[in-house]
Scaffold this motif. Structure first.
Motif, PDB file in Angstrom:
ATOM      1  N   ASN A  76       0.859  -1.257   0.018  1.00 41.92           N
ATOM      2  CA  ASN A  76      -0.074  -0.190  -0.071  1.00 41.92           C
ATOM      3  C   ASN A  76       0.868   1.466   0.029  1.00 41.92           C
ATOM      4  O   ASN A  76       0.560   2.375  -0.736  1.00 41.92           O
ATOM      5  N   ARG A  79       2.522   1.628  -3.600  1.00 39.18           N
ATOM      6  CA  ARG A  79       1.544   2.259  -4.494  1.00 39.18           C
ATOM      7  C   ARG A  79       1.153   3.564  -4.242  1.00 39.18           C
ATOM      8  O   ARG A  79       0.831   4.482  -5.224  1.00 39.18           O
ATOM      9  N   ARG A  80       1.124   4.121  -3.061  1.00 37.68           N
ATOM     10  CA  ARG A  80       0.583   5.383  -2.593  1.00 37.68           C
ATOM     11  C   ARG A  80       1.513   6.438  -2.802  1.00 37.68           C
ATOM     12  O   ARG A  80       1.434   7.497  -3.418  1.00 37.68           O
ATOM     13  N   ASP A  82       4.489   6.056  -5.070  1.00 37.50           N
ATOM     14  CA  ASP A  82       4.390   5.835  -6.570  1.00 37.50           C
ATOM     15  C   ASP A  82       3.523   5.337  -7.398  1.00 37.50           C
ATOM     16  O   ASP A  82       3.244   4.367  -7.968  1.00 37.50           O
ATOM     17  N   ARG A  83       2.365   6.174  -7.550  1.00 36.13           N
ATOM     18  CA  ARG A  83       1.074   6.044  -8.080  1.00 36.13           C
ATOM     19  C   ARG A  83       1.004   5.435  -9.414  1.00 36.13           C
ATOM     20  O   ARG A  83       0.109   4.728 -10.087  1.00 36.13           O
ATOM     21  N   HIS A  84       2.041   5.895 -10.272  1.00 36.91           N
ATOM     22  CA  HIS A  84       2.034   5.728 -11.603  1.00 36.91           C
ATOM     23  C   HIS A  84       2.721   4.432 -12.111  1.00 36.91           C
ATOM     24  O   HIS A  84       3.053   4.403 -13.368  1.00 36.91           O
TER      25      HIS A  84
END
Length: 134
Positions: A76, A79-80, A82-84
């Motif tokens: 989580n 992903r938060r 490095d959203r892309h």
């Protein structure tokens, strides 16, 4: 009303004179892990904040803290921050940890994809006469 304890001052005293606190050594390690983990999991944590935590702890202790976190927490967080990064969706827990370590060490997150504008089909202008009616 009792005065509030200055936790930072107490923790500094414990770290400066650990020989005075041998009975709590194990709990101190757990408390330190818990506090740093809580900071890293904070909802408002930014990539710069993560880098400051790593700089304060050093690379090896920082990596040990990440190793002590649950795979889902690491996923989580990666992903938060490095959203892309398209690879994080199918990455393994080890990949997520490596990516967080790289980001904390200064790697740039994957940039947002460029927004493509759809080409609008040209419509014949209703006001201009068609060649057939002219």
């Amino acid at each position: 009303m009792a005065a509030e304890v200055d936790g930072l001052a107490i923790l500094c005293a414990i770290t400066e004179t650990p020989q005075a606190f041998p009975a709590i050594r194990r709990e101190l390690n757990k408390a330190a892990q818990l506090l740093v983990t809580k900071q890293i999991k904070a909802r408002d944590l930014t990539l710069d904040d993560l880098r400051h935590v790593r700089a304060a702890l050093g690379p090896q202790p920082f990596a040990l803290v990440l190793d002590g976190m649950k795979d889902s927490e690491i996923r989580n967080l990666a992903r938060r921050l490095d959203r892309h990064d398209p690879g994080l969706g199918t990455a393994t827990p080890a990949d997520h940890r490596r990516r967080l370590l790289a980001l904390a060490a200064g790697a740039d997150p994957v940039p947002a994809p460029a927004i493509r504008q759809r080409e609008r089909r040209s419509r014949p202008d209703a006001a201009s006469p068609s060649p057939e009616t002219a």
